[in-house]
Design an enzyme around this catalytic site. Sequence first.
Site, PDB file in Angstrom:
ATOM      1  N   HIS A  71      -7.675  49.612  15.494  1.00  0.00           N
ATOM      2  CA  HIS A  71      -8.737  49.216  14.560  1.00  0.00           C
ATOM      3  C   HIS A  71      -9.667  48.109  15.051  1.00  0.00           C
ATOM      4  O   HIS A  71     -10.694  47.862  14.424  1.00  0.00           O
ATOM      5  CB  HIS A  71      -8.162  48.772  13.208  1.00  0.00           C
ATOM      6  CG  HIS A  71      -7.116  49.663  12.641  1.00  0.00           C
ATOM      7  ND1 HIS A  71      -7.308  51.015  12.465  1.00  0.00           N
ATOM      8  CD2 HIS A  71      -5.853  49.401  12.198  1.00  0.00           C
ATOM      9  CE1 HIS A  71      -6.213  51.544  11.926  1.00  0.00           C
ATOM     10  NE2 HIS A  71      -5.324  50.591  11.764  1.00  0.00           N
TER      11      HIS A  71
ATOM     12  N   ASP B 147      -0.858  51.891  19.066  1.00  0.00           N
ATOM     13  CA  ASP B 147       0.463  51.326  19.307  1.00  0.00           C
ATOM     14  C   ASP B 147       1.590  52.085  18.617  1.00  0.00           C
ATOM     15  O   ASP B 147       2.661  52.308  19.208  1.00  0.00           O
ATOM     16  CB  ASP B 147       0.499  49.849  18.920  1.00  0.00           C
ATOM     17  CG  ASP B 147      -0.074  49.559  17.539  1.00  0.00           C
ATOM     18  OD1 ASP B 147      -0.419  50.497  16.803  1.00  0.00           O
ATOM     19  OD2 ASP B 147      -0.186  48.365  17.206  1.00  0.00           O
TER      20      ASP B 147
END
Length: 482
Positions: free
Chosen positions: A80, A236
Site C-alpha cells: 500500500h 508481504d
Amino acid sequence: MFLGIDLGTSEVKLLLLDDTGGIVGTAGSTLTLQSPQPQWSEQNPTDWWRATGEAASRLRSAHPAEFAAVRGIGLSGQMHGAVLLDASDAVLRPAILWNDGRSHAECAELTAAAPALQDIAGNLAMPGFTAPKLLWVRKHEPDIFARTASVLLPKDWLRLQLTGDKVSDPSDAAGTLWLDVARRDWSDELLAATGLTRAHMPRLVEASQPSGVLKPELAATWGLGADVIVAGGAGDNAASAIGIGATAPGDGFISLGTSGVLFVVNDRFAPNPASAVHAFCHALPSRWHQMSVMLSAASCLRWFCTLVGRDEAALLAELTPDDSAVNAPLFLPYLTGERTPHNDPFAPGVFHGLKAATTRADCTYAVLEGVAFGLADGLDALRAAGTEVQQLSLVGGGSRSPYWAQLIADVLDVELVVHAGSEAGGALGAARLGWLSTGGTVDTVCTRPDISAHFAPHPDRHARLAPRLARFRDLYRRLRGA
C-alpha cells in the site's frame, strides 16, 4: 542459490535459500518510522536501499560462497505504500505507508467518484490503501502531484534500484485500489478516479515470473554473476503464504508482525467489502485470497516494552500459565486505528479496568489478549464471507512466543501450528519466488516446512475467555466516536 529480500516496516530482511529448499542464512537491517503529524506514517525510500545494502553485506560476509552462487532474487514488501517519482525517477516526497491514516476524507471522495470501486477492486476505500493517498497529495500537495510521473509500491521501488525496471505483481497491486482484481490488470476506471492513467503505473507480471535482471554494476558490487533474474515478487502476506506452502484453497495463516493478518487462500475472487475483509490476488496464477487486517499486533507489545522500559523476553517471563485474565484490564489494540472489521482510522488504543492492584504482568497479558481478540474479530469477518478454517499456521515475530500462540488458539478455538523457520516470513517466500522464476515448479518449491509446534485450543479456556471478548467488543462500541 536464491535470495529473498523482504522490505518490512521495521526491518529489511534478506534470506539465502539453497537448491534443496534449506535456509542457509539470514541478515537484517532495521528501519524507523517518521510521524511528522498525527496519523501520518512515512519512510524515506533511500533508507530502504541503505538497509538492503547493509543486510546484503552482512549476508555475503557470513556466507561468501553461497551468496556468490545466487541466480534468482525474489522480493516481498510492505503493501500500500506510495512512492512518487518524477520524470527522471527521483523520489518527490517521503513514502506514505500502509498504516498512515491521513486520507480518511479522500476515501469518501474516491467512493463517490468510482461507484464500481468495490465490485472492481473488491475492497472498501480505506486510508491505508494507495489510491486515497494520491487523492490526498493531489489536494494538499498539488505541485508534487503535478510532477508525479510514476507511482511505485515499496518493494517495486527496490526493484527499480536492482534492475532499472518499473514492474509490479498482482498480489501487491491488488492493495492499491487501482487493480481489477478478478482480471489481475489495472483498471482504467479506477485510475481515472484519482487523476492517473496506466502511464503512471508499472507493468505487471505474476509474482513467480521474471521481471528483469540485476544491473551489471550492482551484480559486480555484490559479487554475483551475470543474468541474475529478479522475480515479480509479492506483497508481504502473499509472500509469507508462499513461504509456508499455503497455496491450495483453504490453506491459511496468522501473521503476528507489526500488523496482524489472518490470510486464507481461495480459488476464485471472493470479495466481502462490507465486513472490511480484503480480497486480493495471491502470488500464484489463478489463486486469490481473503484477508483480515488489524493495524497493530506485535507492535502493541513493542510499544508496551518501550512504555515500561523492559524487553519482550523479560515481560513474557513474568507471565504465569494460570488464568491471568482474572485480574487483567482489557486492552483495545488500536494504536494506529483499525481496519477489519471496523474500518476506523480514529479508533484509539485503550487500557480499561486498571486498579490499584493491577501489575505490570496483568497489563502485559492484556496486551497479548487484546491482539488475540482483534484476530477473533477478523476471523468472524472471514466466516461471514463464507470462509471456514480448521487449522492455521502462525508466522512472524510473534510466533516465537508459545504463551501468545496458545492464547490465540484458545481465543479463536482453532488449532495453530508453527513451522520451522516461520519467523522468516516474507523473506522465505520471496526467495521461493526467485526460485520459481528460474524454472522451479510449485510442487517442488512451495512445500510445507516441518511443523515445530502444535497449539490445540482448550475448550474450558475458550469458554472462560468468551465473556472478556464480549466486553472487549462492547468497549469499542461504547467508545467509537467519543
